[in-house]
Enzyme design. Structure first.
Site, short mmCIF file in Angstrom:
data_model
loop_
_atom_site.label_atom_id
_atom_site.label_comp_id
_atom_site.label_asym_id
_atom_site.label_seq_id
_atom_site.Cartn_x
_atom_site.Cartn_y
_atom_site.Cartn_z
N ARG A 65 -0.05 12.20 -8.79
CA ARG A 65 0.48 10.84 -8.57
C ARG A 65 1.85 10.68 -9.23
O ARG A 65 2.67 9.87 -8.82
CB ARG A 65 -0.46 9.80 -9.20
N ASP A 77 -3.40 5.22 7.03
CA ASP A 77 -3.92 6.41 7.67
C ASP A 77 -4.82 5.97 8.83
O ASP A 77 -4.34 5.71 9.92
CB ASP A 77 -4.67 7.20 6.57
N GLU A 86 0.84 -1.20 0.00
CA GLU A 86 0.00 0.00 0.00
C GLU A 86 0.87 1.26 0.00
O GLU A 86 2.04 1.22 0.41
CB GLU A 86 -0.88 0.02 1.26
N ASP A 87 0.28 2.36 -0.46
CA ASP A 87 1.01 3.63 -0.45
C ASP A 87 1.13 4.20 0.95
O ASP A 87 2.21 4.61 1.39
CB ASP A 87 0.33 4.63 -1.41
N PHE A 138 -1.18 15.97 4.94
CA PHE A 138 -1.71 15.40 3.70
C PHE A 138 -0.63 15.44 2.63
O PHE A 138 -0.19 16.51 2.21
CB PHE A 138 -2.96 16.14 3.22
P1 IMP Z 1 -6.96 4.30 5.48
O1 IMP Z 1 -7.97 3.25 5.16
O2 IMP Z 1 -7.57 5.47 6.22
O3 IMP Z 1 -5.72 3.78 6.19
O4 IMP Z 1 -6.62 4.99 4.13
C1 IMP Z 1 -5.66 4.73 3.31
C2 IMP Z 1 -5.96 5.45 2.01
O5 IMP Z 1 -6.31 6.84 2.19
C3 IMP Z 1 -4.69 5.47 1.21
O6 IMP Z 1 -4.59 4.34 0.41
C4 IMP Z 1 -4.82 6.76 0.42
O7 IMP Z 1 -5.53 6.51 -0.78
C5 IMP Z 1 -5.65 7.67 1.27
N1 IMP Z 1 -4.79 8.65 2.00
C6 IMP Z 1 -4.58 8.70 3.32
N2 IMP Z 1 -3.74 9.72 3.64
C7 IMP Z 1 -3.42 10.31 2.48
C8 IMP Z 1 -2.56 11.43 2.16
O8 IMP Z 1 -1.91 12.08 3.00
N3 IMP Z 1 -2.47 11.73 0.83
C9 IMP Z 1 -3.15 11.05 -0.14
N4 IMP Z 1 -3.95 10.01 0.13
C10 IMP Z 1 -4.09 9.64 1.43
MG MG Z 2 -4.88 4.29 -1.67
#
Ligand code: IMP
Ligand code: MG
Length: 173
Positions: A162, A100, A96-97, A149
Site C-alpha cells: 500500500r 472493479d 475509492e481507490d 492486478f
Molecule cells: P469492486 O467491488 O469489485 O468494484 O471492488 C473494489 C475493491 O476490490 C477495491 O476497493 C479493491 O480493494 C479491490 N481491488 C480490485 N481490483 C484490485 C487490484 O487490481 N488491486 C488491488 N485491489 C483491487
Molecule cells: Mg478497497
C-alpha cells in the site's frame, strides 16, 4: 520482495489528482463537500485529493470489505458504518481507490442515499471497466486501466505494497 513494474508514476498520479480537485471544486462552486474515504485502500488518494482541494470540505470514512468465496455472489460487509447526521443534507463525494466489479460502489451509493444526502458523487483513482459485473460509472475518474492486478498508492496484495507512491504491478518472472 517481488519485482514490481510501474504502471502510473507518482508524478502522473499527482498531476491527475490536481486536475480532479479542480474539477470537483468547479462543480460545487461555493458549496461545502464531504469526502467519504473508503478504508483502507482510498486513504492515500483521499489525503492527496483533499490537500489539493482548495475550498470548504470535510472528511468522513467508511470501511467495507468484499469477498468472493465459493458459491458467494460477492457480498459486501460493512465494517465501519457512517453516521446519518454526518451525511444528511451534505454534498457527499465517495472516494475509492479502484472500481472493479462495481459491487462496492453500488452498495455504498445505495447505503449513503438512504441517509438523505443533498447530493452523492463518486470519485475513483482507477477504473477497470472490463471487469464490471454490475453496471457502474463514476463521476470522477483518475485513470482507466486494463484488466491487470495493480498495487501501490493504497492498493494491496495481501495487505502489502500500500505504501508505494506509484501504481505498479507484480512482474511474472
Ligand atoms: P469492486 O467491488 O469489485 O468494484 O471492488 C473494489 C475493491 O476490490 C477495491 O476497493 C479493491 O480493494 C479491490 N481491488 C480490485 N481490483 C484490485 C487490484 O487490481 N488491486 C488491488 N485491489 C483491487
Ligand atoms: Mg478497497
Amino acid at each position: 520482495m517481488e519485482k514490481i513494474d510501474v504502471l502510473i508514476s507518482e508524478e502522473k498520479l499527482q498531476e491527475r489528482i490536481k486536475e480532479l480537485a479542480l474539477e470537483i471544486k468547479d462543480d460545487f462552486k461555493n458549496e461545502e463537500v464531504t469526502f467519504v474515504s473508503v478504508l483502507k485502500g482510498a486513504v492515500f488518494f483521499t489525503v492527496d485529493l483533499m490537500k489539493k482541494y482548495d475550498s470548504d470540505c470535510t472528511l468522513d470514512v467508511v470501511r467495507v470489505s468484499s469477498y468472493v468465496g465459493e458459491n458467494s455472489t460477492g457480498k459486501i460487509d460493512l465494517k465501519i458504518p457512517l453516521k446519518e447526521e454526518n451525511i444528511k443534507d451534505k454534498n457527499i463525494i465517495i472516494v475509492e481507490d479502484i472500481v472493479d466489479t462495481g459491487r462496492t460502489f453500488n452498495f455504498l451509493v445505495d447505503y449513503i442515499k438512504k441517509m438523505n444526502p443533498k447530493t452523492v458523487k463518486t470519485c475513483v483513482m482507477l477504473d477497470k471497466p472490463s471487469r464490471r459485473v454490475v453496471p457502474f460509472k463514476a463521476d470522477y475518474v483518475g485513470f482507466t486501466i486494463d484488466d491487470l492486478f495493480v498495487i501501490g498508492y493504497g492498493l494491496d496484495y495481501d495487505e502489502r505494497y500500500r505504501n508505494l507512491p506509484y501504481i505498479g504491478y507484480i512482474k511474472n518472472n
